[in-house]
Scaffold this motif. Structure first.
Motif, PDB file in Angstrom:
ATOM      1  N   GLY A  47      -1.216  17.845  -2.193  1.00 25.26           N
ATOM      2  CA  GLY A  47      -2.405  16.993  -2.196  1.00 25.26           C
ATOM      3  C   GLY A  47      -2.303  15.892  -3.229  1.00 25.26           C
ATOM      4  N   TYR A  48      -1.796  16.253  -4.419  1.00 21.83           N
ATOM      5  CA  TYR A  48      -1.679  15.225  -5.452  1.00 21.83           C
ATOM      6  C   TYR A  48      -0.589  14.212  -5.101  1.00 21.83           C
ATOM      7  CZ  TYR A  48      -0.976  12.655  -9.682  1.00 21.83           C
ATOM      8  OH  TYR A  48      -0.853  11.626 -10.565  1.00 21.83           O
ATOM      9  N   ALA A  49       0.454  14.654  -4.425  1.00 17.32           N
ATOM     10  CA  ALA A  49       1.525  13.727  -4.024  1.00 17.32           C
ATOM     11  C   ALA A  49       0.956  12.615  -3.145  1.00 17.32           C
ATOM     12  CB  ALA A  49       2.630  14.478  -3.295  1.00 17.32           C
ATOM     13  N   ALA A  50       0.045  12.970  -2.234  1.00 19.58           N
ATOM     14  CA  ALA A  50      -0.593  11.966  -1.382  1.00 19.58           C
ATOM     15  C   ALA A  50      -1.435  11.009  -2.213  1.00 19.58           C
ATOM     16  CB  ALA A  50      -1.451  12.655  -0.317  1.00 19.58           C
ATOM     17  N   LEU A  51      -2.161  11.544  -3.199  1.00 17.90           N
ATOM     18  CA  LEU A  51      -2.969  10.698  -4.082  1.00 17.90           C
ATOM     19  C   LEU A  51      -2.081   9.835  -4.972  1.00 17.90           C
ATOM     20  CD1 LEU A  51      -5.587   9.801  -5.480  1.00 17.90           C
ATOM     21  CD2 LEU A  51      -5.423  11.847  -6.915  1.00 17.90           C
ATOM     22  N   PHE A  52      -1.011  10.421  -5.496  1.00 17.49           N
ATOM     23  CA  PHE A  52      -0.110   9.692  -6.391  1.00 17.49           C
ATOM     24  C   PHE A  52       0.476   8.463  -5.695  1.00 17.49           C
ATOM     25  CE2 PHE A  52       4.258   8.881  -7.810  1.00 17.49           C
ATOM     26  CZ  PHE A  52       4.049   8.624  -9.157  1.00 17.49           C
ATOM     27  N   ALA A  53       0.930   8.634  -4.468  1.00 16.16           N
ATOM     28  CA  ALA A  53       1.506   7.508  -3.725  1.00 16.16           C
ATOM     29  C   ALA A  53       0.465   6.418  -3.501  1.00 16.16           C
ATOM     30  CB  ALA A  53       2.072   7.997  -2.397  1.00 16.16           C
ATOM     31  N   ALA A  54      -0.760   6.839  -3.187  1.00 13.95           N
ATOM     32  CA  ALA A  54      -1.840   5.863  -2.966  1.00 13.95           C
ATOM     33  C   ALA A  54      -2.167   5.112  -4.252  1.00 13.95           C
ATOM     34  CB  ALA A  54      -3.085   6.577  -2.443  1.00 13.95           C
ATOM     35  N   HIS A  55      -2.278   5.851  -5.344  1.00 13.14           N
ATOM     36  CA  HIS A  55      -2.640   5.246  -6.621  1.00 13.14           C
ATOM     37  C   HIS A  55      -1.547   4.293  -7.106  1.00 13.14           C
ATOM     38  CE1 HIS A  55      -4.866   6.085 -10.682  1.00 13.14           C
ATOM     39  NE2 HIS A  55      -4.893   4.832 -10.321  1.00 13.14           N
ATOM     40  N   LEU A  56      -0.301   4.699  -6.931  1.00 13.97           N
ATOM     41  CA  LEU A  56       0.815   3.868  -7.373  1.00 13.97           C
ATOM     42  C   LEU A  56       0.881   2.566  -6.576  1.00 13.97           C
ATOM     43  CD1 LEU A  56       3.217   3.739  -9.319  1.00 13.97           C
ATOM     44  CD2 LEU A  56       4.596   4.886  -7.564  1.00 13.97           C
ATOM     45  N   SER A  57       0.555   2.651  -5.301  1.00 12.40           N
ATOM     46  CA  SER A  57       0.627   1.452  -4.447  1.00 12.40           C
ATOM     47  C   SER A  57      -0.326   0.362  -4.928  1.00 12.40           C
ATOM     48  CB  SER A  57       0.313   1.809  -2.996  1.00 12.40           C
ATOM     49  OG  SER A  57      -1.068   2.082  -2.809  1.00 12.40           O
ATOM     50  N   VAL A  58      -1.450   0.763  -5.531  1.00 13.30           N
ATOM     51  CA  VAL A  58      -2.448  -0.209  -5.985  1.00 13.30           C
ATOM     52  C   VAL A  58      -1.861  -1.154  -7.030  1.00 13.30           C
ATOM     53  CG1 VAL A  58      -4.687  -0.498  -7.119  1.00 13.30           C
ATOM     54  CG2 VAL A  58      -4.349   1.352  -5.476  1.00 13.30           C
ATOM     55  N   SER A  59      -1.057  -0.627  -7.942  1.00 14.92           N
ATOM     56  CA  SER A  59      -0.467  -1.463  -8.990  1.00 14.92           C
ATOM     57  C   SER A  59       0.426  -2.546  -8.389  1.00 14.92           C
ATOM     58  CB  SER A  59       0.351  -0.600  -9.957  1.00 14.92           C
ATOM     59  OG  SER A  59      -0.481   0.312 -10.636  1.00 14.92           O
ATOM     60  N   TYR A  60       1.197  -2.172  -7.394  1.00 12.32           N
ATOM     61  CA  TYR A  60       2.128  -3.126  -6.778  1.00 12.32           C
ATOM     62  C   TYR A  60       1.397  -4.150  -5.912  1.00 12.32           C
ATOM     63  CZ  TYR A  60       5.835  -0.127  -8.478  1.00 12.32           C
ATOM     64  OH  TYR A  60       6.673   0.584  -9.300  1.00 12.32           O
ATOM     65  N   SER A  61       0.396  -3.704  -5.167  1.00 15.22           N
ATOM     66  CA  SER A  61      -0.335  -4.653  -4.321  1.00 15.22           C
ATOM     67  C   SER A  61      -1.195  -5.594  -5.158  1.00 15.22           C
ATOM     68  CB  SER A  61      -1.206  -3.902  -3.307  1.00 15.22           C
ATOM     69  OG  SER A  61      -2.193  -3.105  -3.944  1.00 15.22           O
ATOM     70  N   ASN A  62      -1.838  -5.074  -6.202  1.00 13.15           N
ATOM     71  CA  ASN A  62      -2.674  -5.929  -7.045  1.00 13.15           C
ATOM     72  C   ASN A  62      -1.848  -6.994  -7.759  1.00 13.15           C
ATOM     73  OD1 ASN A  62      -5.052  -4.725  -6.358  1.00 13.15           O
ATOM     74  ND2 ASN A  62      -5.332  -3.614  -8.266  1.00 13.15           N
ATOM     75  N   ASP A  63      -0.679  -6.619  -8.267  1.00  5.66           N
ATOM     76  CA  ASP A  63       0.164  -7.613  -8.929  1.00  5.66           C
ATOM     77  C   ASP A  63       0.621  -8.687  -7.940  1.00  5.66           C
ATOM     78  OD1 ASP A  63      -0.015  -6.366 -11.404  1.00  5.66           O
ATOM     79  OD2 ASP A  63       2.115  -6.652 -11.825  1.00  5.66           O
ATOM     80  N   TYR A  64       0.863  -8.280  -6.703  1.00  6.17           N
ATOM     81  CA  TYR A  64       1.275  -9.250  -5.689  1.00  6.17           C
ATOM     82  C   TYR A  64       0.154 -10.225  -5.363  1.00  6.17           C
ATOM     83  CZ  TYR A  64       2.658 -11.232  -1.208  1.00  6.17           C
ATOM     84  OH  TYR A  64       2.940 -12.113  -0.189  1.00  6.17           O
ATOM     85  N   PHE A  65      -1.030  -9.707  -5.060  1.00  5.53           N
ATOM     86  CA  PHE A  65      -2.129 -10.567  -4.624  1.00  5.53           C
ATOM     87  C   PHE A  65      -2.806 -11.310  -5.777  1.00  5.53           C
ATOM     88  CE2 PHE A  65      -1.912  -7.535  -1.013  1.00  5.53           C
ATOM     89  CZ  PHE A  65      -1.697  -8.461  -0.002  1.00  5.53           C
ATOM     90  N   ASP A  66      -2.643 -10.807  -7.004  1.00  2.45           N
ATOM     91  CA  ASP A  66      -3.231 -11.472  -8.174  1.00  2.45           C
ATOM     92  C   ASP A  66      -2.220 -12.346  -8.902  1.00  2.45           C
ATOM     93  OD1 ASP A  66      -5.672 -10.330  -7.697  1.00  2.45           O
ATOM     94  OD2 ASP A  66      -5.477  -8.756  -9.201  1.00  2.45           O
ATOM     95  N   PHE A  67      -1.139 -12.672  -8.243  1.00  2.00           N
ATOM     96  CA  PHE A  67      -0.056 -13.428  -8.874  1.00  2.00           C
ATOM     97  C   PHE A  67      -0.561 -14.733  -9.503  1.00  2.00           C
ATOM     98  CE2 PHE A  67       3.356 -16.648  -8.536  1.00  2.00           C
ATOM     99  CZ  PHE A  67       4.297 -16.057  -9.364  1.00  2.00           C
ATOM    100  N   GLU A  68      -1.381 -15.483  -8.767  1.00  2.00           N
ATOM    101  CA  GLU A  68      -1.891 -16.760  -9.279  1.00  2.00           C
ATOM    102  C   GLU A  68      -2.800 -16.551 -10.488  1.00  2.00           C
ATOM    103  OE1 GLU A  68      -1.832 -15.964  -6.104  1.00  2.00           O
ATOM    104  OE2 GLU A  68      -0.349 -17.399  -5.322  1.00  2.00           O
ATOM    105  N   VAL A  69      -3.666 -15.556 -10.412  1.00  2.00           N
ATOM    106  CA  VAL A  69      -4.582 -15.280 -11.523  1.00  2.00           C
ATOM    107  C   VAL A  69      -3.821 -14.870 -12.779  1.00  2.00           C
ATOM    108  CG1 VAL A  69      -6.477 -13.811 -12.321  1.00  2.00           C
ATOM    109  CG2 VAL A  69      -6.428 -14.607  -9.955  1.00  2.00           C
ATOM    110  N   ASP A  70      -2.816 -14.020 -12.607  1.00  2.00           N
ATOM    111  CA  ASP A  70      -2.079 -13.491 -13.752  1.00  2.00           C
ATOM    112  C   ASP A  70      -1.287 -14.560 -14.496  1.00  2.00           C
ATOM    113  OD1 ASP A  70      -3.080 -10.998 -13.220  1.00  2.00           O
ATOM    114  OD2 ASP A  70      -1.300 -10.281 -12.160  1.00  2.00           O
ATOM    115  N   GLN A  71      -1.045 -15.692 -13.856  1.00  2.00           N
ATOM    116  CA  GLN A  71      -0.323 -16.768 -14.526  1.00  2.00           C
ATOM    117  C   GLN A  71      -1.160 -17.438 -15.616  1.00  2.00           C
ATOM    118  OE1 GLN A  71       2.502 -19.200 -11.918  1.00  2.00           O
ATOM    119  NE2 GLN A  71       1.096 -18.401 -10.377  1.00  2.00           N
ATOM    120  N   PHE A  72      -2.468 -17.213 -15.579  1.00  2.00           N
ATOM    121  CA  PHE A  72      -3.355 -17.830 -16.562  1.00  2.00           C
ATOM    122  C   PHE A  72      -3.507 -17.013 -17.838  1.00  2.00           C
ATOM    123  CE2 PHE A  72      -5.210 -19.545 -12.495  1.00  2.00           C
ATOM    124  CZ  PHE A  72      -4.821 -20.854 -12.694  1.00  2.00           C
ATOM    125  N   GLN A  73      -2.833 -15.853 -17.942  1.00  2.00           N
ATOM    126  CA  GLN A  73      -3.080 -14.988 -19.079  1.00  2.00           C
ATOM    127  C   GLN A  73      -1.853 -14.158 -19.421  1.00  2.00           C
ATOM    128  OE1 GLN A  73      -6.175 -12.312 -17.789  1.00  2.00           O
ATOM    129  NE2 GLN A  73      -5.068 -11.784 -15.942  1.00  2.00           N
TER     130      GLN A  73
END
Length: 304
Positions: A47-73
């Motif tokens: 059960g945690y393995a399923a949650l772990f994969a989901a939680h980890l994916s958020v870091s990678y997707s957020n960095d991808y979609f927030d690329f423009e924002v992250d350039q300001f800081q």
């Protein structure tokens, strides 16, 4: 792929947030055990393995979609993204594809775990909901964090993450968990507000509509303190509600909650305006939240 590239990919994962999610997951699982659920290590790991994969994916997707924002800081310990894609834009496409791969793995593991251990459909719904919430937090077309919904989305994780731990062992979501989840959702509000505070200027330039962007840093610290106050009050009222958990002394949990509450109130009194002074208080607030959930889990383990 060389060693330096692998290190950059690992940094993208923001493992400090994974640890926080694990602690909230454990709180839900331990609550189930305190309510006489049967311990099953294989079920818990799957059960945690399923949650772990989901939680980890958020870091990678957020960095991808927030690329423009992250350039300001510049990233801080808890905010501003990992900073890896800003300095290594060649990893952008990998980050997006890896996030999708992790989401697929999470959903696959959730299906297998549900069938293998005959878990209720609520387990799969929580995993699926967590994946969708994490992806659309910054991904189009919903882009929740750009539409003033980042706080609501994060508060929901205060139900989803410990809920997954609870339902795995208890086999259902019931009133006991629903009540216990209230202060956890309030702490997730405290968490996201403090993550947003250092990013105010960059989020504003990038078009995000967070509460801190709209109302300012001082408002953010006030909301965080109010969330901490309400969480402490929730624990105070727990003995008045029949949770059927005679082994928990809610006064002890209330005492633990004074740690994030005290630092939250102190942050308001300090009235920080500039980013540098605010970051120090944010780090203390988020560290206090980690200490609190560790203390709660330790006490739950002792009480089983």
């Amino acid at each position: 792929m060389n060693f330096n590239t692998i290190l950059k990919i690992v940094r993208l994962g923001r493992l400090q947030f994974i640890l926080g999610g694990f602690l909230f997951f454990c709180a839900g699982a331990l609550l189930a055990l305190l309510l006489n659920a049967q311990f099953n290590l294989e079920k818990l790991i799957m059960g945690y393995a399923a949650l772990f994969a989901a939680h980890l994916s958020v870091s990678y997707s957020n960095d991808y979609f927030d690329f423009e924002v992250d350039q300001f800081q510049k990233p801080t310990r808890f905010s501003g993204g990992s900073g890896v894609l800003v300095t290594n834009p060649e990893l952008r496409e990998f980050s997006k594809n890896f996030a999708l791969l992790l989401m697929g793995l999470s959903i696959f593991l959730a299906i297998i775990t549900t069938i293998l251990f005959q878990l209720p459909v609520s387990f799969f719904i929580l995993i699926l909901g967590g994946n969708l919430l994490g992806w659309y937090y910054s991904a189009p077309p919903l882009r929740l964090s750009y539409r003033g919904l980042s706080e609501l989305a994060t508060v929901l994780t205060g139900f989803i993450v410990p809920g997954i731990g609870y339902v795995i062992l208890m086999g259902k979501l019931d009133l006991n968990f629903l009540i216990f989840a209230i202060p956890l959702m309030l702490y997730e509000l405290l968490f996201i507000i403090n993550v947003e505070i250092p990013d105010m200027e960059a989020d504003s330039l990038g078009g995000k509509k967070t509460a801190v962007v709209v109302h300012g840093r001082q408002f953010g610290f006030i909301i965080g303190a109010i969330a901490a106050v309400m969480a402490t009050l929730s624990f105070l009222f727990m003995p008045l509600i029949n949770l059927n958990i005679s082994s928990i002394n809610w006064t002890i949990i209330t005492i633990f909650s004074l740690i994030p509450l005290g630092l939250g109130v102190l942050s308001v009194r300090k009235k920080p305006v500039n980013r540098k002074s605010a970051i120090k208080l944010v780090n203390h607030n988020l560290l206090s939240l980690s200490i609190f959930i560790i203390l709660v889990n330790t006490y739950f383990i002792y009480s089983i």
